[in-house]
Enzyme design. Structure first.
Site, short mmCIF file in Angstrom:
data_model
loop_
_atom_site.label_atom_id
_atom_site.label_comp_id
_atom_site.label_asym_id
_atom_site.label_seq_id
_atom_site.Cartn_x
_atom_site.Cartn_y
_atom_site.Cartn_z
CE LYS A 43 86.74 121.26 11.31
NZ LYS A 43 85.70 120.91 10.40
N GLY A 48 85.08 128.20 20.35
CA GLY A 48 84.70 129.59 20.07
C GLY A 48 83.49 129.70 19.15
CB CYS A 49 82.67 128.05 15.96
SG CYS A 49 84.10 128.68 15.05
CB THR A 50 80.24 125.70 20.21
OG1 THR A 50 80.64 124.70 19.27
CG2 THR A 50 79.02 125.22 20.98
CB ALA A 53 76.65 128.91 16.90
#
Length: 163
Positions: A43, A48-50, A53
């Site tokens: 998401k 974690g995704c930030t 990325a």
């Protein structure tokens, strides 16, 4: 019978999805030209995704030097991807997989049966999956391992060209 997930040595399935800029991305448009680092993440704008990325962003020039394109996929909307890209200045393509069709095509596993998995596929210029890394809890390792695998692919290609 449960279908097997895409694994090393398999031909990556082709697909087309909408990019964050509203255009369309087709995997096989890159095959023959570049290696592809295709990463599925849960998401936009989650911790974690930030981190993941931003690490791909920070290493993006190195990926380009290795002849690779980075492509992120989640089921977030195009608008969500636009915000995520803008806030974090992401230089690579984000694809909106509404309904998770491509996630299903690659058979990306879910965590605890609920959360969309975090899996990175390294696809070479022939369209063959060279490496699969599955880890929800180590988002930064997806980047470092991808770079290691690309170095190996590039050294193999140089070896074949000189033999």
């Amino acid at each position: 019978m449960k279908e097997e997930a895409i694994k090393v040595g398999d031909k990556a399935p082709d697909f087309e999805l909408e990019r964050q800029d509203g255009g369309f991305f087709r995997l096989y448009d890159l095959i023959g030209k570049k290696n592809v680092v295709l990463y599925f993440y849960p998401k936009d704008s989650t911790p974690g995704c930030t981190k993941q990325a931003c690490e791909f962003r920070d290493q993006y020039e190195v990926f380009k030097e290795h002849g690779a394109e980075v492509v992120g996929i989640s089921s977030d909307s195009v608008e969500s991807h636009q915000r995520f890209e803008k806030v974090h200045k992401l230089p690579f393509t984000l694809l909106s997989d509404k309904g998770g069709q491509i996630r299903k095509l690659f058979k990306v596993p879910r965590k605890l049966g609920l959360l969309p998995g975090r899996v990175t596929y390294i696809i070479d210029q022939e369209g063959v999956v060279r490496y699969v890394f599955n880890s929800m809890t180590k988002p930064l390792e997806h980047v470092s391992i991808a770079l290691e695998v690309l170095q190996e692919i590039n050294s193999e290609e140089k070896h074949y060209k000189t033999v």
